[in-house]
Write an enzyme that holds these catalytic residues in place. Sequence first.
Site, PDB file in Angstrom:
ATOM      1  N   GLN A 189       8.998  35.803 -12.715  1.00 28.89           N
ATOM      2  CA  GLN A 189       9.975  34.894 -12.108  1.00 28.89           C
ATOM      3  C   GLN A 189       9.397  34.130 -10.913  1.00 28.89           C
ATOM      4  O   GLN A 189       9.633  32.918 -10.767  1.00 28.89           O
ATOM      5  CB  GLN A 189      11.213  35.671 -11.676  1.00 28.89           C
ATOM      6  CG  GLN A 189      12.357  34.777 -11.204  1.00 28.89           C
ATOM      7  CD  GLN A 189      13.592  35.582 -10.816  1.00 28.89           C
ATOM      8  OE1 GLN A 189      13.582  36.281  -9.811  1.00 28.89           O
ATOM      9  NE2 GLN A 189      14.634  35.478 -11.624  1.00 28.89           N
ATOM     10  N   ARG A 233      -3.115  32.885 -18.484  1.00 31.65           N
ATOM     11  CA  ARG A 233      -3.577  33.962 -17.608  1.00 31.65           C
ATOM     12  C   ARG A 233      -2.656  35.177 -17.743  1.00 31.65           C
ATOM     13  O   ARG A 233      -1.433  35.060 -17.564  1.00 31.65           O
ATOM     14  CB  ARG A 233      -3.574  33.463 -16.164  1.00 31.65           C
ATOM     15  CG  ARG A 233      -3.784  34.518 -15.093  1.00 31.65           C
ATOM     16  CD  ARG A 233      -5.183  35.057 -15.077  1.00 31.65           C
ATOM     17  NE  ARG A 233      -5.426  35.855 -13.874  1.00 31.65           N
ATOM     18  CZ  ARG A 233      -6.465  36.669 -13.732  1.00 31.65           C
ATOM     19  NH1 ARG A 233      -7.360  36.782 -14.703  1.00 31.65           N
ATOM     20  NH2 ARG A 233      -6.615  37.341 -12.609  1.00 31.65           N
ATOM     21  N   GLU A 253       0.818  -1.208   0.000  1.00 29.22           N
ATOM     22  CA  GLU A 253       0.000   0.000   0.000  1.00 29.22           C
ATOM     23  C   GLU A 253       0.854   1.262   0.000  1.00 29.22           C
ATOM     24  O   GLU A 253       0.577   2.208  -0.754  1.00 29.22           O
ATOM     25  CB  GLU A 253      -0.930  -0.013   1.216  1.00 29.22           C
ATOM     26  CG  GLU A 253      -1.915   1.147   1.237  1.00 29.22           C
ATOM     27  CD  GLU A 253      -2.965   0.980   2.314  1.00 29.22           C
ATOM     28  OE1 GLU A 253      -3.766   0.026   2.213  1.00 29.22           O
ATOM     29  OE2 GLU A 253      -2.972   1.796   3.259  1.00 29.22           O
TER      30      GLU A 253
END
Length: 387
Positions: A279, A268, A242
Amino acid sequence: MNFDFDPETEEMRAMVVAFARRDLGGDGTYRTREEFRRRWQLAGKQGLVGTTVPAADGGSGLDAVAAAGLMEALGHGSPDTGFAFSVAAHLFAACMPIVEFGTGEQRQRWLPALASGERIAAHAITEPEAGSDALNLRTRAVRDGDAYVLDGDKCFTTNAPVADVFVVQAATAPGAGFFGLTTFLIEAGTPGLTVGPRYDKLGLRGSPTADVHLEGCRVPAANVLGAEGAGAGIFSSSMKWERTCLFAVYLGAMRRVLESTVTHVQEREQFGSPIGGFQAVGHRVVDMTLRLESARLVLYKAASGLAAGSDDEVAPALAKLAVSEAAVQLGLDAVQLRGALGILGGEAETLLRDALPSRIFSGTNEIQRNNVARALGLGGRRAPRRR
């Protein structure tokens, strides 16, 4: 070292991504048990719910590396990370214990239907007073002739509302520590076993979860998995699967959200230019990429060891830590880069909600750090220095 999948596995991964995008969309809310099972059976036809079950038992017989690859593809293709989580929990926490410790009769009885998607399994170990302290279970199993009678309560049991069989851990020798637990296979509908209402959770909403109550539940001795007193070892083995392969689902989910985030910052515009050119934004996206790729390397190293039969428990613990912490931070970054849109419904906030539980289940991250520290020889008393 080879960092690429073989062509056959790559083809399977592409098929899983296409299947998940086509058939496993949605927000993870299910109105009926039948609706969940319909999707489950579709995943079964793709071989996803029996990936690591041997072919002789009805599964695909893939190793841990290939299985992690398919779980990653499932997380990448489907926005419903909860459903993918349920598939992985069924396979690695419930089916693999039967594969590794079941008798020939038990394997024949349970595995073909579990591997095909006809039946669903749940692993019940966590209790209200025994989460991280998994060896101190209050659920009791008392031998009575050719059967055991179980009494106790389990909580946070993944797949409980839809399960056909429960892998249940109970104390047969209370206070005996590692050798005091025993694992039982209990069919749904067995008198004395009841399932509580489904939880309304913060994340992983597509994964049905509930309490399991045992009261005078009589289980045939033939349904003991492994042997009496072997429960802790069985649980530890399932956790290696798991903590490695299940967390590959999150790698896929992170990849999906990272890709949509890159698209978002490219499109955008603020102050007359795409925000991806700023940056601060560019560096944040680079850090997201670094977290994902670093966690991915740690996980596949653990998967490679598991496939090779390694008994190492450190690598799975590190994989769980790396992926869960990366998923939460990547979710936070994805929300931040979307601004106000990030706190509305969408991939970013969904990943963050789905990622938060990953630091708790399969052993909390604090417990994983304890386990790794112990393996490094830390945490014990230091021998006194000789003068």
